[in-house]
Structures are given as structure tokens and as C-alpha cells.
Design a protein around this motif. Structure first.
Motif, mmCIF file in Angstrom:
data_model
loop_
_atom_site.group_PDB
_atom_site.id
_atom_site.type_symbol
_atom_site.label_atom_id
_atom_site.label_comp_id
_atom_site.label_asym_id
_atom_site.label_seq_id
_atom_site.Cartn_x
_atom_site.Cartn_y
_atom_site.Cartn_z
ATOM 1 N N LEU A 69 0.838 -1.206 0.000
ATOM 2 C CA LEU A 69 0.000 0.000 0.000
ATOM 3 C C LEU A 69 0.873 1.257 0.000
ATOM 4 C CD1 LEU A 69 -2.874 -1.106 2.413
ATOM 5 C CD2 LEU A 69 -2.914 -0.957 -0.077
ATOM 6 N N LEU A 70 1.963 1.193 0.743
ATOM 7 C CA LEU A 70 2.877 2.364 0.791
ATOM 8 C C LEU A 70 3.452 2.642 -0.598
ATOM 9 C CD1 LEU A 70 5.024 2.273 4.036
ATOM 10 C CD2 LEU A 70 3.597 4.134 3.142
ATOM 11 N N CYS A 71 3.855 1.558 -1.267
ATOM 12 C CA CYS A 71 4.407 1.712 -2.632
ATOM 13 C C CYS A 71 3.388 2.396 -3.528
ATOM 14 C CB CYS A 71 4.774 0.362 -3.229
ATOM 15 S SG CYS A 71 6.270 -0.317 -2.541
ATOM 16 N N GLN A 72 2.111 1.956 -3.429
ATOM 17 C CA GLN A 72 1.062 2.550 -4.288
ATOM 18 C C GLN A 72 0.898 4.030 -3.971
ATOM 19 O OE1 GLN A 72 0.010 0.604 -6.451
ATOM 20 N NE2 GLN A 72 -0.741 -1.375 -5.712
ATOM 21 N N LEU A 73 0.922 4.324 -2.659
ATOM 22 C CA LEU A 73 0.708 5.709 -2.228
ATOM 23 C C LEU A 73 1.836 6.611 -2.742
ATOM 24 C CD1 LEU A 73 -1.240 7.307 -0.352
ATOM 25 C CD2 LEU A 73 0.509 7.095 1.412
ATOM 26 N N VAL A 74 3.075 6.136 -2.516
ATOM 27 C CA VAL A 74 4.235 6.944 -2.933
ATOM 28 C C VAL A 74 4.205 7.109 -4.450
ATOM 29 C CG1 VAL A 74 6.753 7.049 -2.972
ATOM 30 C CG2 VAL A 74 5.577 6.213 -0.941
ATOM 31 N N SER A 75 3.817 6.049 -5.163
ATOM 32 C CA SER A 75 3.758 6.112 -6.621
ATOM 33 C C SER A 75 2.748 7.175 -7.067
ATOM 34 C CB SER A 75 3.391 4.730 -7.149
ATOM 35 O OG SER A 75 3.277 4.771 -8.527
ATOM 36 N N ALA A 76 1.601 7.235 -6.374
ATOM 37 C CA ALA A 76 0.579 8.232 -6.730
ATOM 38 C C ALA A 76 1.101 9.652 -6.481
ATOM 39 C CB ALA A 76 -0.684 7.986 -5.917
ATOM 40 N N VAL A 184 -7.335 -6.195 -6.906
ATOM 41 C CA VAL A 184 -7.535 -5.205 -5.836
ATOM 42 C C VAL A 184 -6.377 -4.216 -5.846
ATOM 43 C CG1 VAL A 184 -7.496 -4.926 -3.310
ATOM 44 C CG2 VAL A 184 -8.926 -6.679 -4.342
ATOM 45 N N GLN A 185 -5.181 -4.788 -5.972
ATOM 46 C CA GLN A 185 -3.990 -3.939 -5.960
ATOM 47 C C GLN A 185 -3.992 -2.990 -7.169
ATOM 48 O OE1 GLN A 185 -0.491 -6.340 -6.354
ATOM 49 N NE2 GLN A 185 0.061 -4.693 -7.752
#
Ligand SMILES: Nc1ncnc2c1ncn2[C@@H]1O[C@H](COP(=O)(O)OP(=O)(O)OP(=O)(O)O)[C@@H](O)[C@H]1O
Length: 639
Positions: A69-76, A184-185
Motif C-alpha cells: 500500500l505504501l508503494c502505491q501511495l508513494v507512486s501516486a 484489488v492492488q
């Protein structure tokens, strides 16, 4: 022509109005689920399905989930910075002044742009690595939970209509969990990317955001409708697909392979298979065409709505409401928002579809949970007396009572034979005595303790059963006898049990003795004959140090020598335990101290062999007379 042979001319099987195979799934109507595939239905179901998939992943490894989830957030966040850097780059490039100066001015923003793109690429690699670790582990957990749920449920769960079918579907659901986690990811990633684009669009002009969202509506509606069409097709062909699975299993299994040939039934079965396959194919084709039409209309409408957004953007630019740099950035942001929305809708529809399978899995777990063994904690010793008092039994989901008011007492060291016509309730009563099933009324006690109050595993450690259809485990001979619970004296006790049933003769001829793998040849094991397996199965029951030994037709596949050996050993085996012998071979019942005759779910009579054989009009004496109504024939064949 022989007068005894009737007309055997083959005709096509008649299309009579017989019962067809139907499959009882869950209580929830599947049509009801299909009706929920609406935008509103999806909006409420989607978060729940995503939560369920993430909860499973959390059980596997919370740190991995947080990292993902952190990776997704940082990517956004990188995406948002990238878009803002695009704005600064365009502003610098279109400013007045010499091109070299403008390029120099744009350099920091370009560096941010490149840095963000690089970071996002690295994060994408990290996400892919983390997912690859998480997905198989989640499938494994889902499968384990299913196995655990089934094996800790009451045996009665298996008698609920459609239980095996739901087991199969739950297995398929467990297989879809990994896919769903990926979806989901991707949905979260698309949502994060959409938020980043939305923030940038809102900064440029607040009107652009709602416009983009409205523009995505036709595509979302088309995706949902298409998912519904597919699901409805799947539902309407569910029974046919199950019939195909069943036929495939029957036609591929070795057990039936000889009869498929000798009974020449293959064309008939293949015909049934083809008819079911035709139905599935037609329904699927119809769904594919309907889905394609819906997608086409959705794409046309979506093209028009996004075209409108671009037109509005052009108008804003020409009216001077936004500058060129902002318009350029808005183009990128709009593209990103549109891609993200497509992702959310596409992955959301996939989650919804796979979620229907996950529902089968969770329904099954809930069903087993409701049937989980919640009995007492008493651990029984070897029983002195086992008593059945006014016991009745009805199979789950059935109205008809199978056992009525049964009373029976068995003492330690006693051999009791249960006899009676087919379907009279012998096996059912046997399962109550072992505590495998609990009576619907009355009670079964071991030394005064109700089987409901006992710890089931402790109770079954005191039980040894040879059922009619016993398990042929793909394990070695040794393991097939000690069943993973060896005694401290090693192989001595294994050999002793084997000698009691003649299994020692079987083992003697095997390539690795007790260590020979007993599995089908194509699994690298040694196939045994039915009678050889039966000797092993009886040996396994004798090996167990149990207070109750139950033998349901223990010698049905055995040759007379092996049968004789088992029955002469039975008295020795009965020392210190109670023995129940269920048999149709009434001569074998003579080994018992007492014979109990069942009729229509009741005990019709009980007594010694001699008492019952001589009882006028008794159940036993009638069956005994019928069984002895054979004469050694004289020569019958005459030319
Ligand atoms: N799992 C089940 N679900 C529903 N009904 C069942 C189930 N098992 C058995 N029955 C029904 O219960 C009745 C008694 O069956 P049971 O197997 O106890 O008879 P039995 O005396 O052991 O028969 P047999 O001599 O043929 O082995 C039968 O009418 C059968 O149809």
C-alpha cells in the motif's frame, strides 16, 4: 433364435420425463446475486470484496500488505509531482527569451519529471515483487482454511444437500483469491493515480474534475452491464457445466474404465456430454455478442463524452480561462484520469466477477463454521458399557426419520452382530455408537457420559472402524496401518495386526515390504486387489488401541481362507474392547455373543444365534432360511 433372449434391436434412448441432475448450491439465490450487478450494487459490494481479499493478505503477512500500500501511495504522489513538474516545464519552455535560457529554466522541472518517472518505475518493480510473494501465499491460506473448515465440521455437514458441490466451488474460489488480490492492488493503484490526476486538475480548474468523472460514466455502465451478461450466462449454464465435469470425472476414472468398455456406454455418455456442451456454447456465444454490443455502445458514448471534455478544454483555452501551460498539463492529467478510471472500472468488474467465486469460498467456510464440532471436553477411557437410549436420527435436510427409539447396550469384551435388510439403518446406528454422528433425539453414552459431552478427537482415539467403503490412502503399507499414529514398539505391532488379517501375506510379496507405497501405478505406487486392500484396512482397525471396534462387512471382498482367519481372530481382538460387526453374511454372525436385528430403523429382535435362528416368524430366522435356500446342484446341463 433362442426363445429366452428378448428382442435386442437397439433403439435411441427415449426422451422420457425422468429426473435430471440438478445441483443444490447455496441458500442464496444466484439470480439474486446477478440482479445485484448494478452500479449501486457494485458500489456497495466492491469495497466489501476488496476488504475480504486484503484481510486474507493481512493474515498472510501484514508487513507485506503495508509495504504494498505504501508503494502505491508513494507512486501516486510521484505521479502528482510529475504532473505539476509538467506544468512548470511547459511554462518555462513557452516563456519569452532565448531557447537556451528557456531550456536552462526548464531543467529543474525536467529533472523532477525524470526523477518521478524513474521512482515510479522502481516502485512498480517493487510492487510486482511484493505481489508475487503475497499471491501464492494467499491462495495457500485460502485452501488451508477450506480444508481445516471441512475437517473440523460435524460429519453431518456432508449430508447437507449440495455440500460436495459447494466444496468444489469453494476450491475454485480459493484458486481465484490470488487473481483477485492482483485486481484489488491494480484498483488501488488506479484509484491513487486518479486522485493524483484529480488534485492536479482541480488546481488547474475545478470544473475539469467533475467533467472527467461524468465522461467516464458510459464506460462504467457498459463494463457493469457486460459483467452482468457474462455472469447471467455463467448462471444459466451452471448445471450443464457441472454435468460436464461429472461426466468427465466418471469417464476418466479408472474405477469405471472397464465398465465403460464392457457396457459399451461411452457413446451414450458422450452424447449427454455433447448436449450439455452445446447448451453452454450457445449461451456463451449469445453472451459474447451481447457483451460486444454493449461494449461498442459504451465505447462510442465514452468517445463522445471525452470528446466533449476536450472541446471544453479547448474553449477554456481560447477564452483565456486557462493558460497554455495549464492546458498542456490538463491534457496529461486528463489522459491519466481517463486511464485510471478505465482501470478502476475494468479491475472493479473483474473483482466483482472473481468475487462471486470468493463468495462461494466464504459461504462454504461460514457453512462449516456453523457446523463446527462444539461438543464437550470429556476424554473417555476404554468404555465398560456403551449405551444407546431412545435414540432417533434424521439426516440433515431430510424429513424422514431413519432411526426410531433405538435402545441397545454393549459391554466391554462383547461381540454384537448387527444384521438387517438393506437400508434398515445398521450403518447409521454404527455411526451413532462411534460418535461420528450425534442422535437427533435420545442419547448415546459411554460409561454414562453422553457423546455430545465428549471431546470428539479423544472419543475417536478410542474407536476403530472399518467402513464398507474404506479409505485406500496413497501412503506406504506401514502408514496405511498405523495411520500416522505409530505405537512405541515400532513395526512389531504393525506385523501383529497384519498377521491377524492375512495382510502379512500381501506385504511379503511387495517390493519394499511395509515400506511399499500403496498408490495407483501411475503415481509410482503398487496397486492392490480389492481383497488385499481389505486385509490392510482390517489390520489398521486391529492395530488401533481402541475401546470400540466396528467392522462393517469386513470380509466382503475376502477369499474364504482370509475370511476364516479374521473371524477366528475376532475373539482375541475383542479382548478388552467392545466389537460391533455389521454383516449380511449370517453365518459370520455366529461369532457374536449377541445378534441385534434391525428393521425399518428399529431393533426388531435381539438374542443369541441359536435363539434367533429358532424363533418362529422372526426377522433373523427368515433371513437365515433364505440364505440357506441353496442346494449343491447335481448335473444340470443336458445336451
Ligand atoms: N447420507 C445420507 N443422507 C440421507 N439419507 C441417508 C444417508 N445415508 C443413508 N441414508 C438413508 O438411511 C437409510 C438407512 O441407511 P443405512 O446405510 O444406515 O442402512 P444399512 O442398514 O446400513 O444398509 P445396507 O445394508 O444397504 O448397508 C437408507 O434408507 C438410506 O437411504
Amino acid at each position: 433364435m433362442n426363445a429366452m433372449v428378448s428382442d435386442t434391436t437397439e433403439v435411441e434412448p427415449e426422451d422420457v420425463d425422468d429426473e435430471a441432475l440438478t445441483f443444490v448450491l447455496s441458500n442464496e439465490s444466484q439470480g439474486e446475486v446477478a440482479r445485484q450487478i448494478t452500479t449501486a450494487g457494485m458500489a456497495t459490494r466492491l469495497p466489501r470484496l476488496m476488504r475480504e481479499a486484503l484481510a486474507l493478505a493481512w493474515r498472510v503477512d501484514p508487513r507485506l500488505v503495508v509495504a504494498l500500500l505504501l508503494c502505491q501511495l508513494v507512486s501516486a504522489v510521484c505521479g502528482a509531482f510529475g504532473l505539476l513538474a509538467t506544468n512548470s516545464t511547459i511554462t518555462a519552455l513557452i516563456a519569452s527569451g532565448h531557447i537556451t535560457a528557456r531550456l536552462q529554466q526548464a531543467l529543474p522541472a525536467v529533472a523532477v519529471l525524470a526523477g518521478m518517472a524513474g521512482l515510479r518505475a522502481l516502485l512498480a518493480i517493487a510492487v510486482s515483487g511484493l505481489s508475487s510473494r503475497l499471491q501464492p501465499a494467499v491462495t495457500r491460506l485460502a485452501q488451508y482454511v477450506q480444508l481445516e473448515a471441512a475437517t473440523t465440521a460435524e460429519l453431518a455437514a456432508y449430508d447437507h444437500p449440495g455440500f460436495n458441490d459447494r466444496w468444489d466451488l469453494a476450491g475454485q474460489g480459493a484458486g481465484f483469491v490470488a487473481d483477485m488480490l492482483g485486481e484489488v492492488q491494480n484498483t488501488i493503484s488506479s484509484a491513487a493515480s486518479l486522485v493524483a490526476a484529480a488534485v492536479v486538475l482541480a488546481v488547474i480548474n475545478p470544473w475539469l474534475l467533475p467533467l472527467t468523472l461524468v465522461a467516464a460514466i458510459p464506460q462504467a455502465v457498459a463494463a457493469i452491464r457486460s459483467a452482468r451478461v457474462q455472469y447471467e450466462a455463467m448462471l444459466s449454464t451452471r448445471d450443464q457445466r457441472r454435468v460436464m465435469n461429472l461426466l468427465r470425472w466418471y469417464m476418466g476414472d479408472q474405477w469405471q474404465a472397464d465398465q465403460i468398455r464392457s457396457d459399451t456406454i461411452a457413446p451414450f455418455l458422450l452424447g449427454k456430454y455433447s448436449r450439455a456442451a452445446d447448451d453452454v456454447e450457445q449461451a456463451t456465444n449469445r453472451a459474447v455478442w451481447r457483451g460486444a454490443r454493449i461494449s461498442l455502445v459504451g465505447s462510442l458514448a465514452s468517445g463522445m463524452t471525452f470528446g466533449t471534455v476536450w472541446a471544453v478544454l479547448a474553449l477554456m483555452l481560447s477564452a483565456g480561462w486557462i493558460g497554455v501551460a495549464s492546458a498542456g498539463t490538463a491534457v496529461f492529467a486528463l489522459q491519466q484520469a481517463s486511464r485510471s478510471l478505465q482501470g478502476i472500472v475494468g479491475y472493479g468488474a473483474a473483482i466483482f466477477k472473481d468475487g462471486l467465486y470468493l463468495d462461494h469460498w466464504s459461504d462454504f467456510i461460514a457453512e462449516c463454521e456453523a457446523m463446527r464440532m462444539h461438543r464437550g471436553t470429556v476424554a473417555p477411557e476404554t468404555p465398560q458399557v456403551i449405551a444407546v437410549q431412545k435414540a432417533s436420527f434424521t439426516y440433515p435436510g431430510k424429513d424422514e426419520e431413519i432411526l426410531h427409539d433405538v435402545d441397545l447396550t454393549i459391554q466391554q469384551g462383547e461381540i454384537v452382530a448387527l444384521i438387517g435388510e438393506n437400508g434398515s439403518g445398521k450403518s447409521t446406528l454404527m455411526r451413532l455408537l462411534c460418535g461420528l454422528n450425534l442422535p437427533s433425539g435420545g442419547q448415546v453414552t459411554w460409561d454414562g457420559v453422553d457423546t455430545r459431552d465428549m471431546d470428539p478427537l479423544a472419543l475417536w482415539r478410542q474407536v476403530a472402524v472399518v467402513p464398507q467403503k474404506f479409505a485406500c490412502w496413497p501412503l506406504t503399507v506401514r502408514e496405511n496401518i498405523h495411520l500416522g499414529q505409530p505405537h512405541s514398539d515400532g513395526d512389531d505391532a504393525v506385523w501383529e495386526a497384519a498377521r491377524a488379517t492375512g495382510a502379512d501375506e500381501v506385504v511379503g510379496s511387495l517390493r519394499s515390504g511395509l515400506g511399499t507405497l500403496l498408490a495407483k501405478e501411475f503415481w509410482g505406487g503398487k496397486s492392490l486387489s480389492a481383497g488385499e486392500w481389505r486385509r490392510i484396512a482390517v489390520a489398521r482397525a486391529i492395530y488401533r488401541k481402541s475401546g470400540l471396534l466396528v467392522l462393517d462387512e469386513p470380509t466382503s471382498d475376502l477369499d474364504p481362507a482370509a475370511e476364516h482367519r479374521i473371524f477366528t481372530q475376532l475373539r482375541t481382538s475383542a479382548r478388552g474392547r467392545a466389537v460391533i460387526l455389521v454383516t449380511h453374511n449370517l453365518a459370520n454372525a455366529s461369532v457374536a455373543d449377541r445378534i441385534v436385528c434391525m428393521k425399518d430403523g428399529r431393533i426388531a429382535e435381539a438374542g443369541t444365534f441359536a435363539e434367533l435362528a429358532e424363533k418362529e416368524g422372526g426377522v433373523f430366522s427368515r433371513l437365515w432360511a433364505l440364505q440357506n435356500d441353496r442346494h449343491i446342484p447335481g448335473p444340470r446341463y443336458q445336451r
